[in-house]
Design a protein around this motif. Structure first.
Motif, PDB file in Angstrom:
ATOM      1  N   ILE A 117      -8.110  10.158 139.790  1.00  0.00           N
ATOM      2  CA  ILE A 117      -7.072  10.910 139.068  1.00  0.00           C
ATOM      3  C   ILE A 117      -6.796  12.235 139.756  1.00  0.00           C
ATOM      4  CG2 ILE A 117      -6.496  11.984 136.860  1.00  0.00           C
ATOM      5  CD1 ILE A 117      -8.347   9.915 135.540  1.00  0.00           C
ATOM      6  N   GLN A 118      -7.850  12.938 140.143  1.00  0.00           N
ATOM      7  CA  GLN A 118      -7.675  14.243 140.770  1.00  0.00           C
ATOM      8  C   GLN A 118      -7.037  14.135 142.142  1.00  0.00           C
ATOM      9  OE1 GLN A 118     -11.654  15.810 140.711  1.00  0.00           O
ATOM     10  NE2 GLN A 118     -11.560  16.402 138.538  1.00  0.00           N
ATOM     11  N   ALA A 119      -7.252  13.027 142.837  1.00  0.00           N
ATOM     12  CA  ALA A 119      -6.630  12.828 144.152  1.00  0.00           C
ATOM     13  C   ALA A 119      -5.184  12.377 144.066  1.00  0.00           C
ATOM     14  CB  ALA A 119      -7.437  11.809 144.950  1.00  0.00           C
ATOM     15  N   GLY A 120      -4.686  12.124 142.873  1.00  0.00           N
ATOM     16  CA  GLY A 120      -3.305  11.681 142.710  1.00  0.00           C
ATOM     17  C   GLY A 120      -3.076  10.232 143.065  1.00  0.00           C
ATOM     18  N   SER A 121      -4.134   9.414 142.989  1.00  0.00           N
ATOM     19  CA  SER A 121      -4.007   7.999 143.342  1.00  0.00           C
ATOM     20  C   SER A 121      -3.411   7.157 142.228  1.00  0.00           C
ATOM     21  CB  SER A 121      -5.376   7.436 143.725  1.00  0.00           C
ATOM     22  OG  SER A 121      -5.924   8.139 144.823  1.00  0.00           O
ATOM     23  N   VAL A 122      -3.342   7.711 141.017  1.00  0.00           N
ATOM     24  CA  VAL A 122      -2.759   6.967 139.896  1.00  0.00           C
ATOM     25  C   VAL A 122      -1.247   7.150 139.942  1.00  0.00           C
ATOM     26  CG1 VAL A 122      -2.744   6.639 137.409  1.00  0.00           C
ATOM     27  CG2 VAL A 122      -4.844   7.344 138.555  1.00  0.00           C
ATOM     28  N   LYS A 123      -0.552   6.098 140.293  1.00  0.00           N
ATOM     29  CA  LYS A 123       0.905   6.108 140.440  1.00  0.00           C
ATOM     30  C   LYS A 123       1.482   4.929 139.656  1.00  0.00           C
ATOM     31  CE  LYS A 123       0.513   8.178 145.035  1.00  0.00           C
ATOM     32  NZ  LYS A 123       0.775   8.015 146.483  1.00  0.00           N
ATOM     33  N   PRO A 124       2.796   4.862 139.524  1.00  0.00           N
ATOM     34  CA  PRO A 124       3.366   3.712 138.798  1.00  0.00           C
ATOM     35  C   PRO A 124       2.938   2.361 139.352  1.00  0.00           C
ATOM     36  CG  PRO A 124       5.027   5.412 139.072  1.00  0.00           C
ATOM     37  CD  PRO A 124       3.826   5.885 139.829  1.00  0.00           C
ATOM     38  N   GLY A 125       2.684   2.282 140.661  1.00  0.00           N
ATOM     39  CA  GLY A 125       2.246   1.018 141.236  1.00  0.00           C
ATOM     40  C   GLY A 125       0.812   0.651 140.912  1.00  0.00           C
ATOM     41  N   THR A 126      -0.020   1.662 140.628  1.00  0.00           N
ATOM     42  CA  THR A 126      -1.437   1.428 140.337  1.00  0.00           C
ATOM     43  C   THR A 126      -1.802   1.745 138.893  1.00  0.00           C
ATOM     44  OG1 THR A 126      -1.981   3.671 141.072  1.00  0.00           O
ATOM     45  CG2 THR A 126      -2.066   1.922 142.721  1.00  0.00           C
ATOM     46  N   SER A 127      -0.816   2.020 138.054  1.00  0.00           N
ATOM     47  CA  SER A 127      -1.104   2.441 136.676  1.00  0.00           C
ATOM     48  C   SER A 127      -1.737   1.318 135.855  1.00  0.00           C
ATOM     49  CB  SER A 127       0.180   2.926 135.997  1.00  0.00           C
ATOM     50  OG  SER A 127       1.143   1.883 135.957  1.00  0.00           O
ATOM     51  N   ASP A 128      -1.306   0.069 136.096  1.00  0.00           N
ATOM     52  CA  ASP A 128      -1.872  -1.047 135.333  1.00  0.00           C
ATOM     53  C   ASP A 128      -3.360  -1.227 135.632  1.00  0.00           C
ATOM     54  OD1 ASP A 128       0.585  -1.524 134.191  1.00  0.00           O
ATOM     55  OD2 ASP A 128       1.168  -3.012 135.695  1.00  0.00           O
ATOM     56  N   HIS A 129      -3.738  -1.076 136.875  1.00  0.00           N
ATOM     57  CA  HIS A 129      -5.146  -1.207 137.249  1.00  0.00           C
ATOM     58  C   HIS A 129      -5.958  -0.033 136.710  1.00  0.00           C
ATOM     59  CE1 HIS A 129      -4.296  -4.597 139.962  1.00  0.00           C
ATOM     60  NE2 HIS A 129      -3.208  -3.923 140.314  1.00  0.00           N
ATOM     61  N   ASP A 162      -3.911  13.624 132.470  1.00  0.00           N
ATOM     62  CA  ASP A 162      -3.076  14.012 133.616  1.00  0.00           C
ATOM     63  C   ASP A 162      -2.329  12.824 134.202  1.00  0.00           C
ATOM     64  OD1 ASP A 162      -4.053  16.577 133.276  1.00  0.00           O
ATOM     65  OD2 ASP A 162      -5.687  16.291 134.725  1.00  0.00           O
ATOM     66  N   ALA A 163      -2.827  11.615 133.983  1.00  0.00           N
ATOM     67  CA  ALA A 163      -2.181  10.411 134.517  1.00  0.00           C
ATOM     68  C   ALA A 163      -1.394   9.651 133.464  1.00  0.00           C
ATOM     69  CB  ALA A 163      -3.235   9.484 135.126  1.00  0.00           C
ATOM     70  N   ALA A 164      -1.196  10.246 132.292  1.00  0.00           N
ATOM     71  CA  ALA A 164      -0.493   9.540 131.209  1.00  0.00           C
ATOM     72  C   ALA A 164       0.987   9.346 131.517  1.00  0.00           C
ATOM     73  CB  ALA A 164      -0.650  10.303 129.900  1.00  0.00           C
ATOM     74  N   GLU A 165       1.537  10.162 132.408  1.00  0.00           N
ATOM     75  CA  GLU A 165       2.968  10.036 132.719  1.00  0.00           C
ATOM     76  C   GLU A 165       3.288   8.723 133.425  1.00  0.00           C
ATOM     77  OE1 GLU A 165       3.958  13.417 135.005  1.00  0.00           O
ATOM     78  OE2 GLU A 165       3.648  14.857 133.368  1.00  0.00           O
ATOM     79  N   CYS A 166       2.305   8.158 134.123  1.00  0.00           N
ATOM     80  CA  CYS A 166       2.541   6.916 134.867  1.00  0.00           C
ATOM     81  C   CYS A 166       2.431   5.667 134.000  1.00  0.00           C
ATOM     82  CB  CYS A 166       1.552   6.816 136.031  1.00  0.00           C
ATOM     83  SG  CYS A 166       1.618   8.205 137.176  1.00  0.00           S
ATOM     84  N   LEU A 167       2.016   5.802 132.760  1.00  0.00           N
ATOM     85  CA  LEU A 167       1.830   4.652 131.878  1.00  0.00           C
ATOM     86  C   LEU A 167       3.091   4.364 131.077  1.00  0.00           C
ATOM     87  CD1 LEU A 167      -1.717   5.569 130.486  1.00  0.00           C
ATOM     88  CD2 LEU A 167      -1.187   4.145 132.461  1.00  0.00           C
ATOM     89  N   ASN A 168       3.224   3.140 130.591  1.00  0.00           N
ATOM     90  CA  ASN A 168       4.351   2.797 129.735  1.00  0.00           C
ATOM     91  C   ASN A 168       4.070   3.213 128.288  1.00  0.00           C
ATOM     92  OD1 ASN A 168       2.614   0.812 128.701  1.00  0.00           O
ATOM     93  ND2 ASN A 168       3.374  -0.720 130.148  1.00  0.00           N
ATOM     94  N   LYS A 169       4.997   2.943 127.405  1.00  0.00           N
ATOM     95  CA  LYS A 169       4.883   3.419 126.027  1.00  0.00           C
ATOM     96  C   LYS A 169       3.692   2.792 125.312  1.00  0.00           C
ATOM     97  CE  LYS A 169       7.531   3.960 121.749  1.00  0.00           C
ATOM     98  NZ  LYS A 169       8.811   3.661 121.056  1.00  0.00           N
ATOM     99  N   LYS A 170       3.507   1.502 125.484  1.00  0.00           N
ATOM    100  CA  LYS A 170       2.395   0.809 124.833  1.00  0.00           C
ATOM    101  C   LYS A 170       1.063   1.359 125.308  1.00  0.00           C
ATOM    102  CE  LYS A 170       0.514  -3.823 124.086  1.00  0.00           C
ATOM    103  NZ  LYS A 170       0.685  -5.269 124.392  1.00  0.00           N
ATOM    104  N   GLN A 171       0.941   1.580 126.605  1.00  0.00           N
ATOM    105  CA  GLN A 171      -0.297   2.108 127.161  1.00  0.00           C
ATOM    106  C   GLN A 171      -0.534   3.551 126.722  1.00  0.00           C
ATOM    107  OE1 GLN A 171       0.359   1.472 131.336  1.00  0.00           O
ATOM    108  NE2 GLN A 171      -0.262  -0.678 131.275  1.00  0.00           N
ATOM    109  N   LYS A 172       0.535   4.338 126.594  1.00  0.00           N
ATOM    110  CA  LYS A 172       0.383   5.717 126.118  1.00  0.00           C
ATOM    111  C   LYS A 172      -0.129   5.761 124.685  1.00  0.00           C
ATOM    112  CE  LYS A 172       3.874   7.932 129.057  1.00  0.00           C
ATOM    113  NZ  LYS A 172       5.194   8.611 129.086  1.00  0.00           N
ATOM    114  N   ASN A 173       0.397   4.875 123.844  1.00  0.00           N
ATOM    115  CA  ASN A 173      -0.088   4.819 122.459  1.00  0.00           C
ATOM    116  C   ASN A 173      -1.565   4.437 122.390  1.00  0.00           C
ATOM    117  OD1 ASN A 173       2.471   5.470 121.542  1.00  0.00           O
ATOM    118  ND2 ASN A 173       3.081   3.346 121.214  1.00  0.00           N
ATOM    119  N   GLN A 174      -1.950   3.474 123.220  1.00  0.00           N
ATOM    120  CA  GLN A 174      -3.347   3.069 123.236  1.00  0.00           C
ATOM    121  C   GLN A 174      -4.246   4.192 123.757  1.00  0.00           C
ATOM    122  OE1 GLN A 174      -4.405  -0.141 122.114  1.00  0.00           O
ATOM    123  NE2 GLN A 174      -6.302   1.024 122.099  1.00  0.00           N
TER     124      GLN A 174
END
Length: 404
Positions: A117-129, A162-174
């Motif tokens: 997370i701190q390295a910025g590796s969580v992106k829309p392409g890797t958010s599901d993982h 900090d990585a919540a912006e890359c998640l979709n609505k369902k994942q944000k609620n969870q």
């Protein structure tokens, strides 16, 4: 001007004149001889004491270019850091998700996830993982409020914001419901009174944001409690086998020779048009189901926070905050389902009972349980205060006037 400047002064003595004459003679005859003592060395400059910085050369430069760079005195640096590709990040997240389930490896795996997370590796392409890592962490056998992993859960889900912006609505609620369990619930175990009261305020705000529960919510809650007792795995397997056999039989009866696929029909076109028209309706239904699921998990997480806070009622500085928190939940009990309402009412009844016992100076165990202020109030209630403001002197003013 003709007057002498030395008029009125006594004449010089004989000895003084002789000394002056000898001094003049010696200065004329003697010459300076070179001293044999060596001169002290000059102090070295600070710039000369510094070591020369080595000249670095890039790996892709040729020898001639490196020699030119050394001759010109320019600094060339190697590229020491390499950016990981998306496939490498995904592989790392899969490994973390597989190890974070085990309680003994949770601490190390959670720290690796925080580094991603701190390295910025969580992106829309890797958010599901990345979400799979959080899901595996919450599906662990140990609870997120367990003392052995409590701090690691708190750090992981605090950094996950900090990585919540890359998640979709369902994942944000969870993630929001998991944050209540892993962060707010664990904050109630603190020894800091300010953090405890701050967490209680956040829980109060979350309770106030809940909508009023309906009869449908109560029915769904009762159905979910019944479903937990039923083994859903065997039921789903039976349904799959039965539905698969029925589909094959219907296919054989309706089209034994497989000619329907070769005949163009308008029924399939009509089904496609109906499917396009039904898309917005399906999306709305999914959104409604997701909002109901989110409210259900949110209510359960808040009930967990109330239960954890009530366990710390034995600590004197927690009692007032817990009284206000549970009273707020009791006032907004209509925002919870039927079983949760019963739990809140029982909790408020136990808090009120402990309140009355505390006012009487007894705890649940029957022993004296008073704080410092109440102890001093009982001690000095019968004492007298004199005019000189000293306790125990003669006077009619009792301590109850200034101790309440």
């Amino acid at each position: 001007m003709g007057d002498s400047l030395f008029e009125g002064l006594p004449p010089p003595s004989h000895q003084q004149q002789n000394q002056e004459a000898e001094a003049n003679d010696t200065t004329k005859t003697t010459k300076r001889e070179p001293s044999t003592v060596p001169a002290p060395p000059k102090p070295a400059l600070k710039s000369a004491l510094k070591r020369p910085k080595p000249v670095e050369a890039e790996p892709d430069l040729e020898d001639g270019a490196a020699e030119k760079a050394t001759a010109s005195g320019k600094r060339l640096r190697f590229k020491t850091t390499t950016d990981a590709s998306e496939t490498q990040v995904i592989e790392a997240m899969k490994k973390i998700a597989s190890h974070i389930k085990t309680p003994t490896k949770f601490s190390k795996a959670s720290k690796l996830a925080i580094q991603l997370i701190q390295a910025g590796s969580v992106k829309p392409g890797t958010s599901d993982h990345f979400f799979a890592i959080l899901e595996a962490a919450m599906s662990s056998t140990t609870s997120c409020t367990d003392p052995s992993v409590r701090a690691d859960y708190h750090a992981l889900f605090s950094a996950a914001q900090d990585a919540a912006e890359c998640l979709n609505k369902k994942q944000k609620n969870q993630l929001a419901t998991w944050t209540v369990r892993a962060v707010l619930a664990n904050d109630f175990f603190t020894d800091d009174s300010f953090l405890f009261s701050k967490t209680a305020g956040q829980v109060k705000d979350a309770i106030a944001d809940l909508p009023v529960a309906t009869k449908d919510d109560d029915i769904e809650e009762a159905a979910s409690l019944i479903d937990k007792a039923v083994t859903t795995d065997e039921y789903s397997k039976r349904e799959d086998t039965c539905s698969g056999g029925e589909a094959e039989e219907n296919k054989d009866v309706s089209d034994p020779f497989g000619l329907d696929a070769l005949i163009p029909s308008t029924v399939k076109k009509d089904e496609k048009v109906k499917g396009k028209k039904d898309m917005p309706v399906k999306v709305r239904e999914e959104e409604e189901e997701e909002s109901k699921r989110f409210l259900k998990y949110q209510r359960e997480a808040l009930i967990t926070c109330l239960e954890i806070a009530a366990r710390r009622y034995k600590i004197p500085w927690c009692q007032t905050v817990i009284d206000i928190l549970v009273k707020h939940a009791f006032d907004n009990v209509a925002r919870f389902t039927s079983c949760q309402r019963d739990a809140i009412q029982k909790l408020w009844a136990s808090i009120r009972e402990q309140q009355t016992r505390r006012k009487q100076g007894k705890s649940v165990n029957g022993k004296l349980d008073v704080n410092g202020f109440e102890w001093l109030q009982q001690k000095y209630a019968g004492e007298k205060i004199s005019i000189r403001h000293s306790v125990g002197g003669s006077g009619d003013r009792r301590a109850s006037q200034w101790l309440g």
